[in-house]
Enzyme design. Structure first.
Site, PDB file in Angstrom:
ATOM      1  CB  THR A   1      39.349  35.233  41.917  1.00 52.42           C
ATOM      2  OG1 THR A   1      40.220  34.134  41.617  1.00 52.42           O
ATOM      3  CG2 THR A   1      38.066  35.068  41.121  1.00 52.42           C
TER       4      THR A   1
ATOM      5  CG  PHE B   1      34.257  36.992  43.281  1.00 53.72           C
ATOM      6  CD1 PHE B   1      33.581  35.784  43.202  1.00 53.72           C
ATOM      7  CD2 PHE B   1      35.566  36.990  43.730  1.00 53.72           C
ATOM      8  CE1 PHE B   1      34.199  34.594  43.569  1.00 53.72           C
ATOM      9  CE2 PHE B   1      36.201  35.811  44.094  1.00 53.72           C
ATOM     10  CZ  PHE B   1      35.511  34.606  44.014  1.00 53.72           C
TER      11      PHE B   1
END
Length: 277
Positions: A171, A173
């Protein structure tokens, strides 16, 4: 001590990203992305760490749509290897689990495991919040999909480790700040994020972005959004692999500006080396 905000409960993957970026800081969980950014905007926190996309499940949140409203600037990016655990009450057994709760992204990232074990997916607002609910219910047929940190925080056992579909599940960010100063172009690789609204003329997008192709500047992302309920023209979010002070960027930007109704810079920040792995 720095104060760092994130969306979710303690033990969420955003919490883990915060600890990697800002070790030893004061981490402030928030119910929504807007609330996390608002605390930074109001000066109650130093940075917000917000997930924007996952290598397996795609877009996480429309941060670039929210940012112009908050007045915050993107000052960095971070890539987190996401390892999902199937968590349950102590004494529970995998064969007894009937349903697992988690954030829709986590459920999508573990869909193959859930299907293989005939476990029903239950959508919740946050991975760590799902753990809180399991503890409240005290039902050994229910599980949550969350992190090892969440297992430790909520006293749950790991019934099955690393159940994500893809083992390179990552992921991305973005780090938000009130600081609007642009980093110096020191020869490093930079990413510049901005949103622009094209003029309502034929081939406006093609013409607006043509300068980047002509000057050899790489666009790493482009996404479109309808704004204000108007389906005639769109707003676009782009990420440019260049610093605004570079000659190539300046030349390309002239064309972008000519064919756009408006342009809003969201930030220039150093490219994280993990984006090239």
């Amino acid at each position: 001590m720095q104060k760092i905000t994130f969306q979710g409960a303690l033990g969420a993957y955003s919490h883990i990203a915060c600890t990697e970026l800002f070790p030893g800081a004061d981490y402030i969980p928030c119910d929504t992305f807007e609330q996390a950014m608002e605390l930074v905007s109001n000066g109650e926190a130093d940075f917000a760490v917000i997930p924007v996309e996952n290598s397996n499940a795609g877009r996480v949140s429309d941060v670039h749509f929210l940012l112009p409203k908050t007045g915050l600037t993107i000052v960095g990016e971070h890539f987190l290897r996401v390892e999902h655990q199937l968590l349950a009450l102590p004494g529970a057994k995998l064969e007894d689990i009937e349903a697992a709760a988690s954030h829709p992204q986590a459920l999508a990232q573990c869909s193959e495991f859930l299907k293989q074990h005939s476990i029903k997916a239950l959508s919740r607002i946050d991975t760590a919040k799902s753990c809180e609910r399991i503890v409240e219910m005290q039902d050994k047929t229910r599980a949550a999909i969350a992190s090892k940190l969440a297992a430790n925080i909520y006293g749950l056992q790991i019934l099955a480790p690393n159940i994500e579909n893809e083992k390179n599940n990552t992921t991305r960010f973005l780090v938000m700040s009130k600081n609007k100063s642009m980093p110096k172009d020191d020869g490093s690789k930079f990413i510049t994020s901005l949103v622009f609204h094209v003029k309502n003329i034929p081939a406006a997008l093609y013409k607006a972005l043509g300068g980047f192709a002509t000057t050899g500047v790489n666009l790493t992302k482009i996404e479109s959004y309808v704004i204000g309920g108007n389906f005639v023209s769109a707003q676009f979010y782009i990420e440019i692999e260049a610093h605004p002070e570079s000659r190539e960027f300046k030349l390309a930007f002239e064309e972008l500006k000519f064919y756009s109704e408006s342009i809003h810079f969201l930030g220039t920040y150093k490219a994280n080396p993990r984006r090239y792995l």
